[in-house]
Write a protein that holds these residues in place. Structure first.
Motif, PDB file in Angstrom:
ATOM      1  N   MET A 263       0.828  -1.213   0.000  1.00 16.11           N
ATOM      2  CA  MET A 263       0.000   0.000   0.000  1.00 16.11           C
ATOM      3  C   MET A 263       0.859   1.257   0.000  1.00 16.11           C
ATOM      4  O   MET A 263       0.612   2.203  -0.749  1.00 16.11           O
TER       5      MET A 263
ATOM      6  N   THR B  21       2.257   1.928  -3.352  1.00 13.35           N
ATOM      7  CA  THR B  21       1.289   2.475  -4.305  1.00 13.35           C
ATOM      8  C   THR B  21       1.122   3.972  -4.107  1.00 13.35           C
ATOM      9  O   THR B  21       1.135   4.754  -5.072  1.00 13.35           O
TER      10      THR B  21
ATOM     11  N   ALA C 201      -5.622  -1.710 -11.566  1.00  9.31           N
ATOM     12  CA  ALA C 201      -6.163  -1.764 -10.204  1.00  9.31           C
ATOM     13  C   ALA C 201      -7.294  -0.771 -10.016  1.00  9.31           C
ATOM     14  O   ALA C 201      -8.313  -1.069  -9.384  1.00  9.31           O
ATOM     15  N   ALA C 202      -7.150   0.431 -10.587  1.00  3.71           N
ATOM     16  CA  ALA C 202      -8.203   1.432 -10.472  1.00  3.71           C
ATOM     17  C   ALA C 202      -9.466   1.005 -11.201  1.00  3.71           C
ATOM     18  O   ALA C 202     -10.582   1.341 -10.791  1.00  3.71           O
TER      19      ALA C 202
ATOM     20  N   THR D  92     -10.453  -2.259 -11.845  1.00  5.37           N
ATOM     21  CA  THR D  92     -11.059  -3.504 -11.368  1.00  5.37           C
ATOM     22  C   THR D  92     -11.491  -3.470  -9.905  1.00  5.37           C
ATOM     23  O   THR D  92     -12.392  -4.213  -9.520  1.00  5.37           O
ATOM     24  N   THR D  93     -10.864  -2.629  -9.094  1.00  5.15           N
ATOM     25  CA  THR D  93     -11.225  -2.600  -7.674  1.00  5.15           C
ATOM     26  C   THR D  93     -12.689  -2.263  -7.440  1.00  5.15           C
ATOM     27  O   THR D  93     -13.348  -2.908  -6.603  1.00  5.15           O
ATOM     28  N   PRO D  94     -13.294  -1.276  -8.138  1.00  4.84           N
ATOM     29  CA  PRO D  94     -14.710  -0.983  -7.883  1.00  4.84           C
ATOM     30  C   PRO D  94     -15.647  -2.127  -8.215  1.00  4.84           C
ATOM     31  O   PRO D  94     -16.780  -2.161  -7.711  1.00  4.84           O
TER      32      PRO D  94
ATOM     33  N   LEU E 199     -15.455  -5.180  -7.265  1.00  6.07           N
ATOM     34  CA  LEU E 199     -15.711  -5.952  -6.056  1.00  6.07           C
ATOM     35  C   LEU E 199     -16.793  -5.311  -5.198  1.00  6.07           C
ATOM     36  O   LEU E 199     -17.646  -5.998  -4.636  1.00  6.07           O
ATOM     37  N   PHE E 200     -16.786  -3.991  -5.116  1.00  3.59           N
ATOM     38  CA  PHE E 200     -17.765  -3.295  -4.291  1.00  3.59           C
ATOM     39  C   PHE E 200     -19.125  -3.185  -4.989  1.00  3.59           C
ATOM     40  O   PHE E 200     -20.154  -3.032  -4.339  1.00  3.59           O
TER      41      PHE E 200
ATOM     42  N   MET F  82     -16.225   2.536 -12.069  1.00  4.30           N
ATOM     43  CA  MET F  82     -14.980   2.423 -12.815  1.00  4.30           C
ATOM     44  C   MET F  82     -14.597   3.763 -13.435  1.00  4.30           C
ATOM     45  O   MET F  82     -13.420   4.142 -13.434  1.00  4.30           O
TER      46      MET F  82
ATOM     47  N   SER G 205     -13.300   5.965 -10.606  1.00  2.94           N
ATOM     48  CA  SER G 205     -11.996   5.522 -10.111  1.00  2.94           C
ATOM     49  C   SER G 205     -10.883   5.842 -11.097  1.00  2.94           C
ATOM     50  O   SER G 205      -9.821   6.356 -10.715  1.00  2.94           O
TER      51      SER G 205
END
Length: 240
Positions: free
Chosen positions: A1, A4, A70-71, A73-75, A77-78, A102, A105
């Motif tokens: 983290m 990043t 990462a920016a 694909t991360t949303p 999950l939520f 997406m 983000s």
């Protein structure tokens, strides 16, 4: 983290793309435009346009592929739980639910990856109360130091066998470690404030650059905004 955050901070300051040379305020307005359009549009066509444009912005800003991935694909999950709730709706409804976060983000990563953090906090300090604006400014830098210290302490605990103890003992050790980091943070903040006062702190922290100092590269931001608006108007009614 911590790597990043450090990578984003370095990219924002060391980047050489036209987006890095553009002023902070127009880029913030463009980001706000993307978010407003993504949230308000009922059209998947507009969202596809926004996604493609956001990806082009990140690519032309020379942001690393893993960071952009990462920016993007991360949303997902939520948003997955909301997509499940609309599983029996029209086919474009899940697409819209996935695309909206997406867009936000990717645009946010483009903004923070091309704008040094003092320029991001300078406009906020003009709107928020002085104490809140200055606290946000200082907290951003303190996060790097605290996370780095926490990471080093975690490695030290593992090397000394603290994680090999029974689970009940691990919680006690981890609690002591977190307490140490928190106390270190308070001590660091106090010393930083005293140093600032000794160096003539006047009660207002400003950005290192002028966030309203417009440049020729701002024309690209304006062109992007106009193109997105025209495309959104043309595609607004596109639904299944």
């Amino acid at each position: 983290m911590i790597n990043t955050f450090a990578q984003i901070d370095y990219l924002a300051s060391a980047g050489r793309s036209p987006w890095h040379r553009a002023s902070a305020f127009p880029k913030m307005l463009l980001t706000l435009l993307f978010v407003v359009l993504a949230v308000s549009t009922p059209s998947w066509g507009v969202l596809v346009l926004l996604l493609v444009t956001a990806l082009v912005l990140c690519w032309t800003a020379r942001l690393p592929g893993p960071l952009v991935l990462a920016a993007a694909t991360t949303p997902i999950l939520f948003s997955f739980i909301f997509v499940l709730a609309h599983a029996h709706a029209d086919w474009d409804e899940p697409l819209i639910l996935f695309s909206r976060p997406m867009v936000a983000s990717l645009t946010a990563v483009w903004l923070v990856g091309t704008t040094p953090y003092p320029d991001l906090f300078a406009p906020l300090s003009r709107v928020l109360p002085r104490v809140v604006g200055d606290s946000l400014f200082l907290t951003y830098r303190a996060v790097f130091a605290l996370m780095d210290r926490l990471e080093r302490m975690w490695k030290a605990l593992r090397l000394r066998g603290a994680m090999a103890r029974p689970v009940r003992d691990r919680f006690a050790v981890m609690g002591e470690a977190v307490g140490t980091v928190v106390l270190s943070g308070f001590d660091r903040s106090h010393r930083l404030y005293q140093t600032m006062r000794m160096r003539g702190h006047s009660g207002r922290i400003c950005g290192c650059r002028h966030y309203l100092e417009f440049s020729r590269e701002d024309l690209w931001v304006a062109v992007t905004a106009v193109a997105v608006l025209i495309g959104s108007i043309a595609l607004w009614g596109m639904r299944a």
